[in-house]
Scaffold this motif. Sequence first.
Motif, PDB file in Angstrom:
ATOM      1  N   PRO A  44      -9.898 -37.763   0.268  1.00 43.25           N
ATOM      2  CA  PRO A  44     -10.563 -36.462   0.137  1.00 43.25           C
ATOM      3  C   PRO A  44     -10.640 -35.755   1.484  1.00 43.25           C
ATOM      4  O   PRO A  44     -10.634 -36.394   2.541  1.00 43.25           O
ATOM      5  N   LEU A  45     -10.725 -34.438   1.443  1.00 41.00           N
ATOM      6  CA  LEU A  45     -10.898 -33.669   2.671  1.00 41.00           C
ATOM      7  C   LEU A  45     -12.348 -33.782   3.141  1.00 41.00           C
ATOM      8  O   LEU A  45     -13.281 -33.795   2.331  1.00 41.00           O
ATOM      9  N   ALA A  46     -12.525 -33.881   4.449  1.00 42.28           N
ATOM     10  CA  ALA A  46     -13.872 -33.949   5.005  1.00 42.28           C
ATOM     11  C   ALA A  46     -14.600 -32.633   4.774  1.00 42.28           C
ATOM     12  O   ALA A  46     -14.007 -31.547   4.894  1.00 42.28           O
ATOM     13  N   ASP A  47     -15.884 -32.707   4.442  1.00 41.19           N
ATOM     14  CA  ASP A  47     -16.686 -31.501   4.253  1.00 41.19           C
ATOM     15  C   ASP A  47     -16.956 -30.845   5.602  1.00 41.19           C
ATOM     16  O   ASP A  47     -17.116 -31.535   6.614  1.00 41.19           O
ATOM     17  N   PRO A  48     -17.053 -29.530   5.647  1.00 44.83           N
ATOM     18  CA  PRO A  48     -17.372 -28.857   6.914  1.00 44.83           C
ATOM     19  C   PRO A  48     -18.813 -29.125   7.330  1.00 44.83           C
ATOM     20  O   PRO A  48     -19.697 -29.318   6.486  1.00 44.83           O
ATOM     21  N   ALA A  49     -19.038 -29.153   8.635  1.00 45.09           N
ATOM     22  CA  ALA A  49     -20.383 -29.370   9.163  1.00 45.09           C
ATOM     23  C   ALA A  49     -21.260 -28.161   8.870  1.00 45.09           C
ATOM     24  O   ALA A  49     -20.794 -27.021   8.865  1.00 45.09           O
ATOM     25  N   ARG A  50     -22.540 -28.428   8.631  1.00 40.81           N
ATOM     26  CA  ARG A  50     -23.496 -27.353   8.402  1.00 40.81           C
ATOM     27  C   ARG A  50     -24.604 -27.410   9.455  1.00 40.81           C
ATOM     28  O   ARG A  50     -24.608 -26.671  10.414  1.00 40.81           O
ATOM     29  N   ASP A  51     -25.548 -28.323   9.285  1.00 36.21           N
ATOM     30  CA  ASP A  51     -26.657 -28.425  10.240  1.00 36.21           C
ATOM     31  C   ASP A  51     -26.563 -29.780  10.937  1.00 36.21           C
ATOM     32  O   ASP A  51     -27.392 -30.656  10.724  1.00 36.21           O
ATOM     33  N   ALA A  52     -25.517 -29.936  11.745  1.00 35.19           N
ATOM     34  CA  ALA A  52     -25.206 -31.249  12.310  1.00 35.19           C
ATOM     35  C   ALA A  52     -25.715 -31.377  13.738  1.00 35.19           C
ATOM     36  O   ALA A  52     -25.780 -30.405  14.489  1.00 35.19           O
ATOM     37  N   THR A  53     -26.049 -32.611  14.111  1.00 37.31           N
ATOM     38  CA  THR A  53     -26.414 -32.917  15.496  1.00 37.31           C
ATOM     39  C   THR A  53     -25.173 -33.040  16.356  1.00 37.31           C
ATOM     40  O   THR A  53     -25.090 -32.489  17.454  1.00 37.31           O
ATOM     41  N   VAL A  54     -24.185 -33.794  15.864  1.00 34.68           N
ATOM     42  CA  VAL A  54     -22.924 -33.993  16.584  1.00 34.68           C
ATOM     43  C   VAL A  54     -21.776 -33.695  15.631  1.00 34.68           C
ATOM     44  O   VAL A  54     -21.746 -34.198  14.499  1.00 34.68           O
ATOM     45  N   THR A  55     -20.845 -32.887  16.090  1.00 32.55           N
ATOM     46  CA  THR A  55     -19.663 -32.586  15.288  1.00 32.55           C
ATOM     47  C   THR A  55     -18.403 -33.034  16.015  1.00 32.55           C
ATOM     48  O   THR A  55     -18.397 -33.237  17.233  1.00 32.55           O
ATOM     49  N   ALA A  56     -17.360 -33.179  15.237  1.00 38.72           N
ATOM     50  CA  ALA A  56     -16.037 -33.429  15.790  1.00 38.72           C
ATOM     51  C   ALA A  56     -15.062 -32.517  15.062  1.00 38.72           C
ATOM     52  O   ALA A  56     -15.140 -32.364  13.834  1.00 38.72           O
ATOM     53  N   THR A  57     -14.146 -31.920  15.806  1.00 42.52           N
ATOM     54  CA  THR A  57     -13.179 -30.999  15.233  1.00 42.52           C
ATOM     55  C   THR A  57     -11.774 -31.475  15.573  1.00 42.52           C
ATOM     56  O   THR A  57     -11.437 -31.638  16.758  1.00 42.52           O
ATOM     57  N   TRP A  58     -10.976 -31.710  14.542  1.00 39.39           N
ATOM     58  CA  TRP A  58      -9.594 -32.158  14.734  1.00 39.39           C
ATOM     59  C   TRP A  58      -8.725 -30.942  15.019  1.00 39.39           C
ATOM     60  O   TRP A  58      -8.747 -29.963  14.268  1.00 39.39           O
ATOM     61  N   LEU A  59      -7.946 -31.007  16.107  1.00 40.66           N
ATOM     62  CA  LEU A  59      -7.107 -29.889  16.532  1.00 40.66           C
ATOM     63  C   LEU A  59      -5.623 -30.241  16.498  1.00 40.66           C
ATOM     64  O   LEU A  59      -4.821 -29.655  17.207  1.00 40.66           O
ATOM     65  N   GLY A  60      -5.277 -31.211  15.654  1.00 43.72           N
ATOM     66  CA  GLY A  60      -3.888 -31.635  15.518  1.00 43.72           C
ATOM     67  C   GLY A  60      -3.594 -32.885  16.313  1.00 43.72           C
ATOM     68  O   GLY A  60      -4.219 -33.151  17.345  1.00 43.72           O
ATOM     69  N   ALA A  61      -2.627 -33.680  15.829  1.00 45.86           N
ATOM     70  CA  ALA A  61      -2.243 -34.948  16.465  1.00 45.86           C
ATOM     71  C   ALA A  61      -3.501 -35.802  16.698  1.00 45.86           C
ATOM     72  O   ALA A  61      -4.211 -36.129  15.757  1.00 45.86           O
ATOM     73  N   SER A  62      -3.801 -36.142  17.952  1.00 51.21           N
ATOM     74  CA  SER A  62      -5.012 -36.926  18.228  1.00 51.21           C
ATOM     75  C   SER A  62      -5.999 -36.156  19.093  1.00 51.21           C
ATOM     76  O   SER A  62      -6.865 -36.750  19.733  1.00 51.21           O
ATOM     77  N   THR A  63      -5.890 -34.841  19.108  1.00 52.39           N
ATOM     78  CA  THR A  63      -6.786 -34.003  19.905  1.00 52.39           C
ATOM     79  C   THR A  63      -8.059 -33.719  19.109  1.00 52.39           C
ATOM     80  O   THR A  63      -7.994 -33.159  18.008  1.00 52.39           O
ATOM     81  N   ILE A  64      -9.195 -34.130  19.655  1.00 54.63           N
ATOM     82  CA  ILE A  64     -10.474 -34.015  18.944  1.00 54.63           C
ATOM     83  C   ILE A  64     -11.536 -33.459  19.893  1.00 54.63           C
ATOM     84  O   ILE A  64     -11.699 -33.947  21.014  1.00 54.63           O
ATOM     85  N   LEU A  65     -12.279 -32.474  19.421  1.00 57.01           N
ATOM     86  CA  LEU A  65     -13.361 -31.856  20.191  1.00 57.01           C
ATOM     87  C   LEU A  65     -14.705 -32.351  19.656  1.00 57.01           C
ATOM     88  O   LEU A  65     -15.044 -32.124  18.496  1.00 57.01           O
ATOM     89  N   PHE A  66     -15.473 -33.035  20.522  1.00 57.61           N
ATOM     90  CA  PHE A  66     -16.826 -33.474  20.183  1.00 57.61           C
ATOM     91  C   PHE A  66     -17.813 -32.458  20.748  1.00 57.61           C
ATOM     92  O   PHE A  66     -17.640 -31.954  21.860  1.00 57.61           O
ATOM     93  N   ASP A  67     -18.914 -32.220  19.992  1.00 55.35           N
ATOM     94  CA  ASP A  67     -19.872 -31.198  20.412  1.00 55.35           C
ATOM     95  C   ASP A  67     -21.257 -31.559  19.873  1.00 55.35           C
ATOM     96  O   ASP A  67     -21.411 -31.830  18.678  1.00 55.35           O
ATOM     97  N   ASP A  68     -22.250 -31.596  20.757  1.00 56.85           N
ATOM     98  CA  ASP A  68     -23.622 -31.836  20.295  1.00 56.85           C
ATOM     99  C   ASP A  68     -24.506 -30.604  20.478  1.00 56.85           C
ATOM    100  O   ASP A  68     -25.739 -30.688  20.416  1.00 56.85           O
ATOM    101  N   GLY A  69     -23.869 -29.467  20.684  1.00 57.97           N
ATOM    102  CA  GLY A  69     -24.617 -28.233  20.881  1.00 57.97           C
ATOM    103  C   GLY A  69     -24.951 -27.941  22.333  1.00 57.97           C
ATOM    104  O   GLY A  69     -25.285 -26.807  22.686  1.00 57.97           O
ATOM    105  N   GLN A  70     -24.856 -28.965  23.186  1.00 63.28           N
ATOM    106  CA  GLN A  70     -25.118 -28.804  24.617  1.00 63.28           C
ATOM    107  C   GLN A  70     -23.882 -29.115  25.455  1.00 63.28           C
ATOM    108  O   GLN A  70     -23.590 -28.431  26.431  1.00 63.28           O
ATOM    109  N   THR A  71     -23.175 -30.155  25.035  1.00 60.59           N
ATOM    110  CA  THR A  71     -22.031 -30.649  25.800  1.00 60.59           C
ATOM    111  C   THR A  71     -20.846 -30.823  24.863  1.00 60.59           C
ATOM    112  O   THR A  71     -21.008 -31.237  23.709  1.00 60.59           O
ATOM    113  N   GLN A  72     -19.662 -30.533  25.384  1.00 60.73           N
ATOM    114  CA  GLN A  72     -18.432 -30.740  24.625  1.00 60.73           C
ATOM    115  C   GLN A  72     -17.531 -31.725  25.359  1.00 60.73           C
ATOM    116  O   GLN A  72     -17.425 -31.695  26.595  1.00 60.73           O
ATOM    117  N   ILE A  73     -16.893 -32.597  24.593  1.00 63.10           N
ATOM    118  CA  ILE A  73     -15.938 -33.568  25.117  1.00 63.10           C
ATOM    119  C   ILE A  73     -14.641 -33.396  24.336  1.00 63.10           C
ATOM    120  O   ILE A  73     -14.662 -33.358  23.094  1.00 63.10           O
TER     121      ILE A  73
END
Length: 345
Positions: A44-73
């Motif tokens: 199944p496809l992952a549901d989109p984040a709504r009111d999340a503490t930490v999110t991760a966004t897939w940007l193709g291949a193995s590139t992933i953006l982590f975000d907690d609202g203050q810091t991004q990795i």
Amino acid sequence: MAAFSFRETFARIVRRLTAVLVFVAILVVVLWHYRTDLSKSSFPLADPARDATVTATWLGASTILFDDGQTQILVDSYLTRPGFSDLVFGTPIQSDAATVNGVLFEQGVTRLAAIVTTHTHFDHALDLGAIANRTEAIVLGSPSAARIARGAGVPETQISIVTDAAEREFGEFRVRLIPSEHSAFGWRGSVPLSGPIETPLRTPAPATAFRAGNSFSIVVSHPTGTAIVQSTTGRTNGALNDVDADVVFLGTAMLSGFGRPYAQRYWNELVTSTGATRVFPIHFDDYTKSPESPESFPKIIDNFARTERWLLEFQNFWDPGTRIEFPVYGQAIDLYGSPDDASRT
């Protein structure tokens, strides 16, 4: 008469060779378009984040953006997509400014603290220097990653070199780099383009200039949970035995060619032993095509349908409580639940 017979024989050979070459060309074209239909996946496809503490966004291949609202990795940095012909013919490639700027803007990348590099093949590090220069993020990776950054003019103050296991903190994120092997799918079981990048890598440069360097499993921890990013299907040699994880981003590229026993060990090392309850396949997409509508690799290169079948079997037998979900390009995933989610641990 003999000369005429020779010309006739030669012409007949040429016609037959031409017919064979045409047949081979048609066969290659057909096989190249014979791919797993990702839209019909059992995952199944992952549901989109709504009111999340930490999110991760897939940007193709193995590139992933982590975000907690203050810091991004950002783990890996491959946004520009060279064409297949560029790779085949060795055309020099480079980061595309419009693509990089567009993705950073669309994803709201304004708080990027670090770019963590799993290894330095082009499909993991092509845009490393461009993103570092636009964001002032720390480049965290091997000496080869540092040489890509230096080739792009990234200041030394933004470069942090790792040669063995290491740990760094960025805001509330704790990032661990754990040495692992790159998958050996090259000629006679070799790692393609192995070895370090020896000098600062200035682009444009052929894709072959991006040597693998050191390979790492990346553990991204936060007070709300822990995720592992495994970009390559190489062995971890037990290095993750002490890691408890909630989520695994599981690289699948070329896994189908290693056989089911190998794939099962790979699953057990990354998922069963870590206790992860969510698995997101990554690096399943053809990295010469747009990740916005991802396509699998041709089956003659990597049969994702076979990999998918194996992963479902492993999940059902070893980890029935674990979910396997497809990430959607550019769509943030709620990794660990919102602050009010009572089920979050």
